[in-house]
Motif scaffolding. Structure first.
Motif, PDB file in Angstrom:
ATOM      1  N   TRP A  91      39.687  14.675  55.777  1.00  0.00           N
ATOM      2  CA  TRP A  91      39.866  16.070  56.111  1.00  0.00           C
ATOM      3  C   TRP A  91      39.320  16.386  57.488  1.00  0.00           C
ATOM      4  O   TRP A  91      38.748  17.424  57.735  1.00  0.00           O
ATOM      5  N   ASN A 114      43.683  22.503  56.372  1.00  0.00           N
ATOM      6  CA  ASN A 114      44.047  22.111  55.014  1.00  0.00           C
ATOM      7  C   ASN A 114      45.067  20.981  54.962  1.00  0.00           C
ATOM      8  O   ASN A 114      45.362  20.478  53.886  1.00  0.00           O
ATOM      9  N   ARG A 165      44.786  17.118  48.417  1.00  0.00           N
ATOM     10  CA  ARG A 165      43.340  17.070  48.620  1.00  0.00           C
ATOM     11  C   ARG A 165      42.652  16.294  47.512  1.00  0.00           C
ATOM     12  O   ARG A 165      41.699  15.566  47.723  1.00  0.00           O
TER      13      ARG A 165
END
Lengths: 241, 340
Positions: free
Chosen positions: A159, A167, A239
């Motif tokens: 990330w 995101n 994610r």
């Protein structure tokens, strides 16, 4: 009428023996030069041809420009003769010579849009799109091999912030390949993503060139960046990996 | 949260059938409109911000209707922006998504049976920026009694040009806070029978790989007594996409389709749908009920006997093909605006 020395033209285009420039047509008003290239004809005393010329087939490609002048090469190719490595030649059915293909592909690889490639290189959209379409169908990129071994890929933290797009996983995150290989089961709500993912996956089945595969991965990444605000459901799953 | 249209020219919803006088008033109000009607009616309209295609089949506010006397009118969300209308021929069709605004909605109408129709069907998935920018539309047609005698047309309301050989797109910029969500309702589910693949992409096929075995496809369909009112269905990462049968010529061993079959896609024959009208109404997701634009397929209109019946709250032309980015068959397409 402007006259150009054929030998000079041959040197400018980096055409070496046994090839020669047979004819050219230079139109300064259209800023275009058409050059006809063919194998040298073996000649004897008195300039007569020593043996009959082999049958040939003429292929045409857009080549790198010489300054502001568009260059179009029309090459008489003996059938069945592949000439790998010659940058002023192209692949059958492609719009550009290898030299120009490399330049265009390098721009795609840097994320330059198709429209910008056309503007910067003074190329027609139709030709650039034909080239791109050929890549998507599995044709080789024509990209020059890397002069040195590429550095090993160092895994980055998944990330790492994309400026303005925190995101969306970084392009180097392995989650993208997992998504493309269908190793990651994603519940998708957005129609355009379903259609795009299907298209990219089927294109990857045809593409063996690693550079072109990376290009497709960039395309998918770009889609997520552009539509980040409506892909919250899908990005949340990425994610979680 | 959905966003209502910017004017009161057309009632909120995916559109209504109107008289020529009412449609003329709507145009003169300055609204940005998408229209569908018989060509003779379209040619009587004044200039304005509108795009139109010919078709006489509709799902109207009172149910399915075939008429040459009314126009179907839906208002597009101009939201203070001026739309750009652009023609596309075979020479520049690949520009369609490139020309679309970075944030906006494009509505594309293509005349059936034209070269651009065929080209778009085969190549649209590969166009630059396809899927990145919202794009919907439909294939203009004619009354089935006029097939072979009259060509479908597309019309530019800003210039009053009518063409039967080019597609027309209306590119509409939208504020970044607004997202046009495009989705589909496909009643057809793939059956549990044979898997079918085709050796090449195209609008027709002589052979197909049925469970991996190469077969004469027309013969296969005949042997199984396949109901060709039901389409082939493919799974595009969860989106079910149809290819409708146009005709089966067993004598010449050829099967024709209303959209191309692709050589890299696996298909199955669809399961029957017992009550299509009810299924459309019940099958609509919540966001579809507030859709501002919709279209459906003439094959659904005919095969499901939708004349006089409603398909839930959605209204729109019943067309010769639907566009949700790429060409679709026997599918309801709708657009709803969301705040992001």
């Amino acid at each position: 009428m402007i006259s150009i020395d054929k030998a000079l033209l041959r040197q400018l285009l980096l055409i070496e023996r046994p090839w020669e420039v047979r004819e050219y047509r230079f139109d300064p008003r259209k800023r275009r030069c058409d050059v006809w290239v063919a194998p040298e004809v073996e000649r004897g005393w008195f300039g007569r041809e020593r043996k009959p010329a082999l049958p040939t087939q003429t292929c045409s490609w857009r080549h790198l420009s010489i300054g502001p002048i568009q260059c179009h090469l029309h090459v008489a190719l003996p059938p069945g003769q592949d000439q790998p490595g010659l940058e002023w030649l192209g692949e059958p059915g492609m719009p550009f010579t290898r030299g120009l293909s490399q330049r265009v592909f390098a721009m795609f690889n840097q994320g330059v849009s198709l429209q910008s490639v056309c503007t910067l290189m003074d190329l027609s959209l139709q030709d650039v799109w034909r080239y791109r379409y050929a890549l998507d169908s599995g044709k080789p990129s024509g990209a020059a091999p890397a002069p040195v071994a590429a550095p090993p890929v160092v895994p980055r933290a998944p990330w790492v912030d994309e400026p303005g797009h925190p995101n969306v996983p970084d392009l180097t995150d392995p989650v993208w390949l997992r998504l493309l290989n269908a190793d990651l089961g994603l519940d998708i709500k957005v129609l355009s993503l379903k259609l795009m993912l299907t298209r990219v996956r089927s294109q990857l089945e045809l593409i063996n060139d690693d550079e072109v595969r990376l290009l497709k991965l960039r395309e998918l990444h770009r889609y997520f960046v552009k539509n980040e605000r409506v892909l919250t459901h899908e990005l949340a799953q990425l994610r979680q990996g | 949260m959905t966003i209502p249209p910017s004017s009161s020219a057309v009632p909120v919803g995916s559109g209504i059938l109107m008289t020529l006088e009412q449609a003329t008033q709507a145009i003169r109000s300055g609204a940005c409109l998408c229209l569908a009607a018989d060509e003779a009616l379209l040619r009587q309209l004044p200039r304005g911000n509108w795009i139109a295609g010919s078709i006489p089949y509709f799902m109207g506010q009172d149910g399915g209707e075939t008429t040459r006397e009314k126009l179907f009118v839906s208002e597009l969300p101009a939201l203070d922006a001026t739309p750009t209308l652009r023609w596309y021929g075979e020479h520049n069709l690949e520009r369609i998504a490139l020309d679309a605004p970075a944030h906006g909605l494009s509505v594309l109408i293509i005349p059936a049976f034209s070269g651009v129709h065929s080209l778009y069907a085969r190549q649209a998935p590969s166009y630059e920026d396809m899927y990145l920018k919202p794009l919907v539309g439909w294939i203009a047609g004619v009354h089935l009694d006029d097939l072979g005698r009259t060509a479908p047309v597309v019309a530019n309301g800003q210039t009053l040009e009518f063409r039967s050989d080019q597609a027309l797109a209306l590119h509409l910029p939208l504020p970044e806070r607004v997202y046009p969500r495009i989705d589909i309702v496909n009643l057809f589910q793939p059956g549990s029978g044979d898997t079918i693949r085709f050796p090449s992409t195209g609008f027709s096929a002589r052979e197909a790989y049925v469970n991996g075995q190469l077969r004469d496809f027309a013969q296969y369909l005949g042997e199984r007594a396949i109901d060709t009112r039901l389409p082939l269905v493919a799974d595009y990462s969860g989106a079910l996409v149809n290819v409708s049968f146009k005709g089966v010529d067993a004598a010449h061993g050829q099967v024709d389709f209303y959209a191309p079959v692709f050589d890299d896609v696996e298909y199955r024959l669809a399961q029957p749908v017992p009550d299509a009208a009810r299924a459309f109404g019940q099958g609509l997701p919540a966001d579809a009920r507030a859709a501002g634009w919709s279209c459906n397929c003439i094959l659904n209109y005919l095969h499901a006997n939708l004349q006089g019946q409603r398909t839930g709250p959605l209204t729109g032309p019943m067309t010769f093909g639907e566009i949700a980015y790429q060409l679709l068959n026997q599918t309801l397409v709708y657009v709803s605006l969301e705040s992001v």
